[in-house]
Write an enzyme that holds these catalytic residues in place. Structure first.
Site, PDB file in Angstrom:
ATOM      1  CG  HIS A  78       4.929  -5.715  35.921  1.00  0.00           C
ATOM      2  ND1 HIS A  78       4.207  -6.127  34.845  1.00  0.00           N
ATOM      3  CD2 HIS A  78       5.978  -4.991  35.413  1.00  0.00           C
ATOM      4  CE1 HIS A  78       4.768  -5.675  33.725  1.00  0.00           C
ATOM      5  NE2 HIS A  78       5.860  -4.993  34.049  1.00  0.00           N
ATOM      6  CG  HIS A 237       5.219  -0.241  32.038  1.00  0.00           C
ATOM      7  ND1 HIS A 237       4.367  -0.909  32.891  1.00  0.00           N
ATOM      8  CD2 HIS A 237       6.148  -1.152  31.658  1.00  0.00           C
ATOM      9  CE1 HIS A 237       4.755  -2.166  33.004  1.00  0.00           C
ATOM     10  NE2 HIS A 237       5.836  -2.348  32.261  1.00  0.00           N
ATOM     11  CG  ASP A 241       9.198  -2.459  33.535  1.00  0.00           C
ATOM     12  OD1 ASP A 241       8.359  -3.168  34.118  1.00  0.00           O
ATOM     13  OD2 ASP A 241       9.244  -2.327  32.292  1.00  0.00           O
ATOM     14  CG  HIS A 264      13.510  -5.609  32.367  1.00  0.00           C
ATOM     15  ND1 HIS A 264      12.822  -5.104  33.436  1.00  0.00           N
ATOM     16  CD2 HIS A 264      12.589  -5.813  31.394  1.00  0.00           C
ATOM     17  CE1 HIS A 264      11.536  -5.021  33.133  1.00  0.00           C
ATOM     18  NE2 HIS A 264      11.367  -5.440  31.897  1.00  0.00           N
TER      19      HIS A 264
HETATM   20 ZN   LIG Z   1       7.105  -3.963  32.649  1.00  0.00          ZN
END
Ligand SMILES: [Zn+2]
Length: 307
Positions: A78, A237, A241, A264
Protein backbone atom coordinates in the site's frame (compact mmCIF):
# COMPACT_ATOMS: atom_id res chain seq x y z
CA UNK A 1 10.79 16.01 -18.99
CA UNK A 2 9.62 14.39 -15.79
CA UNK A 3 12.13 14.59 -12.97
CA UNK A 4 12.77 12.15 -10.16
CA UNK A 5 11.04 12.99 -6.91
CA UNK A 6 11.56 12.60 -3.21
CA UNK A 7 9.89 14.20 -0.19
CA UNK A 8 10.90 17.53 1.37
CA UNK A 9 11.22 16.55 5.03
CA UNK A 10 10.86 13.47 7.23
CA UNK A 11 7.39 12.39 8.31
CA UNK A 12 6.27 9.51 10.47
CA UNK A 13 3.22 7.46 11.32
CA UNK A 14 2.47 4.94 14.03
CA UNK A 15 0.05 2.09 13.58
CA UNK A 16 -0.31 -1.65 13.82
CA UNK A 17 0.86 -4.32 11.42
CA UNK A 18 -2.22 -6.05 10.03
CA UNK A 19 -0.57 -9.47 10.05
CA UNK A 20 1.72 -9.24 13.09
CA UNK A 21 -0.70 -7.20 15.21
CA UNK A 22 2.38 -5.30 16.51
CA UNK A 23 2.53 -1.54 16.96
CA UNK A 24 5.08 -0.05 14.54
CA UNK A 25 6.50 3.36 13.77
CA UNK A 26 7.44 4.16 10.20
CA UNK A 27 9.46 7.23 9.19
CA UNK A 28 9.75 8.40 5.58
CA UNK A 29 12.83 10.46 4.76
CA UNK A 30 14.13 12.25 1.66
CA UNK A 31 16.67 10.26 -0.38
CA UNK A 32 19.13 11.17 -3.12
CA UNK A 33 18.63 10.72 -6.86
CA UNK A 34 18.86 7.18 -8.28
CA UNK A 35 18.74 5.64 -4.80
CA UNK A 36 15.23 4.19 -5.20
CA UNK A 37 13.06 3.18 -2.27
CA UNK A 38 15.00 1.58 0.58
CA UNK A 39 13.68 0.10 3.80
CA UNK A 40 15.74 -0.03 6.99
CA UNK A 41 14.89 -2.16 10.02
CA UNK A 42 15.99 0.50 12.49
CA UNK A 43 14.53 -1.55 15.38
CA UNK A 44 17.34 -4.05 14.71
CA UNK A 45 19.95 -1.35 14.15
CA UNK A 46 20.32 -2.76 10.64
CA UNK A 47 22.62 -0.76 8.37
CA UNK A 48 21.90 -2.89 5.29
CA UNK A 49 18.87 -1.62 3.37
CA UNK A 50 16.15 -3.81 1.94
CA UNK A 51 15.66 -2.60 -1.61
CA UNK A 52 12.08 -2.22 -2.84
CA UNK A 53 12.61 -4.54 -5.78
CA UNK A 54 10.61 -7.40 -7.25
CA UNK A 55 13.57 -9.80 -6.95
CA UNK A 56 13.67 -9.11 -3.18
CA UNK A 57 10.16 -10.45 -2.59
CA UNK A 58 10.24 -13.32 -0.10
CA UNK A 59 6.53 -13.94 0.58
CA UNK A 60 3.24 -13.09 -1.14
CA UNK A 61 0.75 -14.75 1.21
CA UNK A 62 -2.00 -12.15 1.78
CA UNK A 63 0.55 -9.33 1.46
CA UNK A 64 3.96 -8.64 -0.08
CA UNK A 65 7.11 -9.13 2.02
CA UNK A 66 10.60 -8.15 0.90
CA UNK A 67 13.95 -9.09 2.41
CA UNK A 68 17.71 -8.87 1.97
CA UNK A 69 18.69 -12.29 3.30
CA UNK A 70 19.04 -10.96 6.84
CA UNK A 71 15.89 -8.98 7.55
CA UNK A 72 12.41 -8.64 6.16
CA UNK A 73 9.71 -6.01 5.88
CA UNK A 74 6.11 -7.15 5.38
CA UNK A 75 3.08 -5.49 3.78
CA UNK A 76 4.90 -2.96 1.61
CA UNK A 77 2.26 -2.84 -1.16
CA UNK A 78 0.00 0.00 0.00
CA UNK A 79 2.92 2.34 0.69
CA UNK A 80 4.49 1.37 -2.67
CA UNK A 81 1.16 2.04 -4.37
CA UNK A 82 0.96 5.55 -2.85
CA UNK A 83 4.55 6.21 -3.96
CA UNK A 84 3.62 5.24 -7.51
CA UNK A 85 0.52 7.44 -7.34
CA UNK A 86 2.52 10.51 -6.34
CA UNK A 87 5.55 9.70 -8.48
CA UNK A 88 8.05 9.33 -5.62
CA UNK A 89 11.25 7.66 -6.90
CA UNK A 90 13.65 8.03 -4.01
CA UNK A 91 12.82 7.48 -0.36
CA UNK A 92 14.36 6.13 2.81
CA UNK A 93 11.88 4.22 4.97
CA UNK A 94 12.92 3.56 8.58
CA UNK A 95 10.83 0.98 10.33
CA UNK A 96 10.68 0.19 14.05
CA UNK A 97 9.21 -3.26 13.49
CA UNK A 98 8.74 -5.98 10.92
CA UNK A 99 5.74 -4.66 9.04
CA UNK A 100 4.53 -1.41 7.46
CA UNK A 101 1.53 -0.24 9.54
CA UNK A 102 -1.79 -0.95 7.89
CA UNK A 103 -3.38 2.37 9.04
CA UNK A 104 -6.88 2.38 7.49
CA UNK A 105 -6.21 -0.52 5.09
CA UNK A 106 -5.89 1.73 2.03
CA UNK A 107 -3.12 3.87 0.53
CA UNK A 108 -4.82 7.16 1.47
CA UNK A 109 -2.97 7.70 4.80
CA UNK A 110 0.37 7.30 2.96
CA UNK A 111 -0.77 9.77 0.30
CA UNK A 112 -1.65 12.21 3.08
CA UNK A 113 1.69 11.64 4.83
CA UNK A 114 3.69 12.24 1.63
CA UNK A 115 1.66 15.32 0.73
CA UNK A 116 2.23 16.68 4.27
CA UNK A 117 5.97 16.14 3.85
CA UNK A 118 5.87 17.98 0.53
CA UNK A 119 7.18 16.64 -2.76
CA UNK A 120 10.53 17.72 -4.13
CA UNK A 121 11.58 17.45 -7.77
CA UNK A 122 15.20 16.40 -8.15
CA UNK A 123 17.77 17.30 -10.71
CA UNK A 124 17.66 14.03 -12.62
CA UNK A 125 15.29 12.72 -15.29
CA UNK A 126 12.94 9.90 -14.46
CA UNK A 127 13.27 6.67 -16.45
CA UNK A 128 10.25 4.60 -17.39
CA UNK A 129 9.85 1.00 -18.43
CA UNK A 130 7.95 1.02 -21.74
CA UNK A 131 6.26 -2.25 -22.59
CA UNK A 132 6.74 -3.18 -26.23
CA UNK A 133 5.39 -6.77 -26.22
CA UNK A 134 2.68 -8.43 -24.15
CA UNK A 135 3.87 -10.35 -21.10
CA UNK A 136 1.53 -12.71 -19.30
CA UNK A 137 1.67 -15.05 -16.33
CA UNK A 138 -0.97 -17.58 -15.31
CA UNK A 139 -1.86 -19.75 -12.38
CA UNK A 140 -4.89 -22.01 -12.80
CA UNK A 141 -7.56 -19.78 -14.34
CA UNK A 142 -6.05 -16.60 -12.89
CA UNK A 143 -3.78 -14.41 -15.00
CA UNK A 144 -2.01 -11.07 -15.05
CA UNK A 145 -0.53 -9.29 -18.03
CA UNK A 146 1.23 -6.15 -19.16
CA UNK A 147 0.78 -4.95 -22.72
CA UNK A 148 1.85 -1.96 -24.81
CA UNK A 149 -0.14 1.23 -24.19
CA UNK A 150 0.81 4.88 -24.49
CA UNK A 151 0.29 5.88 -20.86
CA UNK A 152 -0.74 3.82 -17.85
CA UNK A 153 -3.99 1.98 -17.71
CA UNK A 154 -5.01 -0.73 -15.26
CA UNK A 155 -7.97 -3.11 -15.22
CA UNK A 156 -8.93 -5.77 -12.75
CA UNK A 157 -11.57 -8.49 -12.80
CA UNK A 158 -12.51 -9.74 -9.43
CA UNK A 159 -14.27 -13.12 -9.42
CA UNK A 160 -16.12 -14.40 -6.36
CA UNK A 161 -19.59 -15.83 -6.12
CA UNK A 162 -20.83 -14.41 -2.84
CA UNK A 163 -24.08 -12.54 -2.03
CA UNK A 164 -22.19 -9.39 -0.99
CA UNK A 165 -19.60 -9.37 -3.78
CA UNK A 166 -22.39 -10.07 -6.28
CA UNK A 167 -24.04 -6.75 -5.39
CA UNK A 168 -21.09 -4.62 -6.53
CA UNK A 169 -19.11 -4.17 -9.76
CA UNK A 170 -16.41 -6.81 -10.05
CA UNK A 171 -14.42 -4.95 -12.63
CA UNK A 172 -12.50 -1.68 -12.39
CA UNK A 173 -10.65 -0.12 -15.29
CA UNK A 174 -8.81 3.18 -15.07
CA UNK A 175 -6.80 5.18 -17.55
CA UNK A 176 -4.60 7.35 -15.35
CA UNK A 177 -4.07 9.96 -18.04
CA UNK A 178 -7.43 11.46 -17.18
CA UNK A 179 -8.38 9.97 -13.81
CA UNK A 180 -6.79 10.55 -10.46
CA UNK A 181 -5.12 7.77 -8.47
CA UNK A 182 -5.43 9.87 -5.31
CA UNK A 183 -9.16 10.42 -5.69
CA UNK A 184 -10.29 7.23 -7.33
CA UNK A 185 -7.99 4.46 -6.13
CA UNK A 186 -5.98 5.42 -3.05
CA UNK A 187 -8.94 5.24 -0.65
CA UNK A 188 -9.94 1.66 -1.52
CA UNK A 189 -9.50 -0.53 1.57
CA UNK A 190 -8.48 -4.13 2.06
CA UNK A 191 -11.44 -6.45 2.48
CA UNK A 192 -12.24 -9.97 3.50
CA UNK A 193 -14.79 -12.48 4.66
CA UNK A 194 -15.01 -12.75 8.42
CA UNK A 195 -15.49 -16.51 7.93
CA UNK A 196 -11.93 -16.73 6.55
CA UNK A 197 -10.36 -14.74 9.37
CA UNK A 198 -9.96 -17.70 11.76
CA UNK A 199 -8.05 -19.69 9.14
CA UNK A 200 -5.72 -16.76 8.43
CA UNK A 201 -5.14 -16.19 12.15
CA UNK A 202 -4.32 -19.87 12.64
CA UNK A 203 -1.37 -19.17 10.29
CA UNK A 204 -0.41 -16.03 12.24
CA UNK A 205 -1.80 -13.74 9.56
CA UNK A 206 -4.35 -10.93 9.99
CA UNK A 207 -3.69 -10.77 13.76
CA UNK A 208 -4.22 -7.01 13.64
CA UNK A 209 -7.25 -7.12 11.32
CA UNK A 210 -10.30 -5.11 12.33
CA UNK A 211 -13.06 -2.98 10.87
CA UNK A 212 -10.70 0.00 11.36
CA UNK A 213 -8.38 -1.33 8.66
CA UNK A 214 -10.53 -3.51 6.40
CA UNK A 215 -13.99 -3.94 4.97
CA UNK A 216 -15.38 -6.94 6.84
CA UNK A 217 -18.00 -9.09 5.16
CA UNK A 218 -20.22 -11.74 6.74
CA UNK A 219 -22.58 -14.10 4.94
CA UNK A 220 -24.92 -11.39 3.68
CA UNK A 221 -23.62 -7.94 4.53
CA UNK A 222 -20.83 -5.45 4.99
CA UNK A 223 -20.12 -5.07 8.70
CA UNK A 224 -18.57 -1.57 8.57
CA UNK A 225 -21.17 1.00 9.62
CA UNK A 226 -19.88 3.52 7.08
CA UNK A 227 -20.32 1.08 4.18
CA UNK A 228 -18.12 1.30 1.08
CA UNK A 229 -16.02 4.27 -0.05
CA UNK A 230 -16.53 3.44 -3.73
CA UNK A 231 -19.14 1.21 -5.27
CA UNK A 232 -16.32 -0.81 -6.83
CA UNK A 233 -14.04 -0.61 -3.78
CA UNK A 234 -13.15 -4.33 -3.90
CA UNK A 235 -11.95 -4.31 -7.51
CA UNK A 236 -10.21 -0.97 -6.94
CA UNK A 237 -8.33 -2.29 -3.93
CA UNK A 238 -7.02 -5.12 -6.08
CA UNK A 239 -5.83 -2.48 -8.59
CA UNK A 240 -4.19 -0.55 -5.75
CA UNK A 241 -2.34 -3.72 -4.69
CA UNK A 242 -1.24 -4.53 -8.25
CA UNK A 243 0.08 -0.98 -8.73
CA UNK A 244 2.09 -1.26 -5.49
CA UNK A 245 3.44 -4.71 -6.37
CA UNK A 246 4.45 -3.57 -9.87
CA UNK A 247 6.17 -0.49 -8.49
CA UNK A 248 8.75 -2.96 -7.14
CA UNK A 249 10.07 -2.85 -10.71
CA UNK A 250 11.85 0.26 -9.46
CA UNK A 251 10.14 2.62 -11.86
CA UNK A 252 6.84 3.40 -13.52
CA UNK A 253 5.59 1.28 -16.38
CA UNK A 254 4.31 2.77 -19.61
CA UNK A 255 1.77 0.17 -20.60
CA UNK A 256 -1.48 -1.48 -19.61
CA UNK A 257 -1.96 -3.87 -16.71
CA UNK A 258 -4.79 -6.40 -16.74
CA UNK A 259 -5.51 -8.79 -13.92
CA UNK A 260 -8.03 -11.59 -13.69
CA UNK A 261 -8.38 -13.15 -10.22
CA UNK A 262 -4.72 -12.31 -9.68
CA UNK A 263 -3.10 -11.34 -6.39
CA UNK A 264 0.29 -10.55 -4.88
CA UNK A 265 1.84 -13.85 -6.05
CA UNK A 266 0.95 -13.36 -9.71
CA UNK A 267 1.75 -9.64 -9.57
CA UNK A 268 5.25 -10.52 -8.43
CA UNK A 269 5.64 -13.27 -11.02
CA UNK A 270 4.59 -10.77 -13.69
CA UNK A 271 7.25 -8.29 -12.55
CA UNK A 272 9.92 -11.04 -12.50
CA UNK A 273 8.86 -12.28 -15.93
CA UNK A 274 9.16 -8.74 -17.29
CA UNK A 275 12.67 -8.35 -15.88
CA UNK A 276 13.64 -11.65 -17.51
CA UNK A 277 12.19 -10.82 -20.93
CA UNK A 278 14.29 -7.84 -21.84
CA UNK A 279 13.14 -7.95 -25.48
CA UNK A 280 9.62 -7.04 -24.32
CA UNK A 281 10.40 -3.55 -22.98
CA UNK A 282 12.89 -0.73 -22.95
CA UNK A 283 13.92 2.13 -20.67
CA UNK A 284 12.82 5.58 -21.82
CA UNK A 285 12.71 9.09 -20.44
CA UNK A 286 9.91 11.50 -21.29
CA UNK A 287 10.36 14.85 -22.95
CA UNK A 288 8.27 17.69 -24.26
CA UNK A 289 5.19 16.43 -26.09
CA UNK A 290 4.97 13.31 -23.92
CA UNK A 291 2.20 14.68 -21.72
CA UNK A 292 0.07 11.62 -22.50
CA UNK A 293 2.53 9.63 -20.40
CA UNK A 294 1.96 11.70 -17.28
CA UNK A 295 -0.58 10.28 -14.91
CA UNK A 296 -3.17 12.69 -13.57
CA UNK A 297 -1.44 13.17 -10.21
CA UNK A 298 2.13 13.25 -11.52
CA UNK A 299 2.63 16.36 -13.59
CA UNK A 300 5.70 18.58 -13.33
CA UNK A 301 5.31 20.59 -10.13
CA UNK A 302 6.14 23.93 -11.73
CA UNK A 303 3.48 23.24 -14.37
CA UNK A 304 0.99 22.34 -11.67
CA UNK A 305 1.68 25.61 -9.86
CA UNK A 306 1.25 27.79 -12.91
CA UNK A 307 -1.86 25.94 -14.10
ZN1 LIG B 1 -4.02 -4.62 -0.23
Amino acid sequence: MLRQRTIRRPVHAIGIGVHSGEKVRVTLRPAEVNSGVRFYRSDLGAAEPIMARANRVTDTTLSTTIGNGQHEVATVEHLMSALWGLGIDNLRVDLQGSEIPILDGSAAPFVYLIQSAGIEEQNQARQFIRITKTIEVRQGDAWARLKPFNGFKASYNFVADHPVYNRYPKRASINFANRSYVEEVSRARSFGLVSELDTAQAFNKCLGSSLHNAVGIDEFSILNEEGLRYEDEFAKHKLLDAIGDLYLLGTTVIGEFEGYKSGHGLNNRLALELLKRQEAWDYVGTGAGDESLWTQDVRPLAGALSA
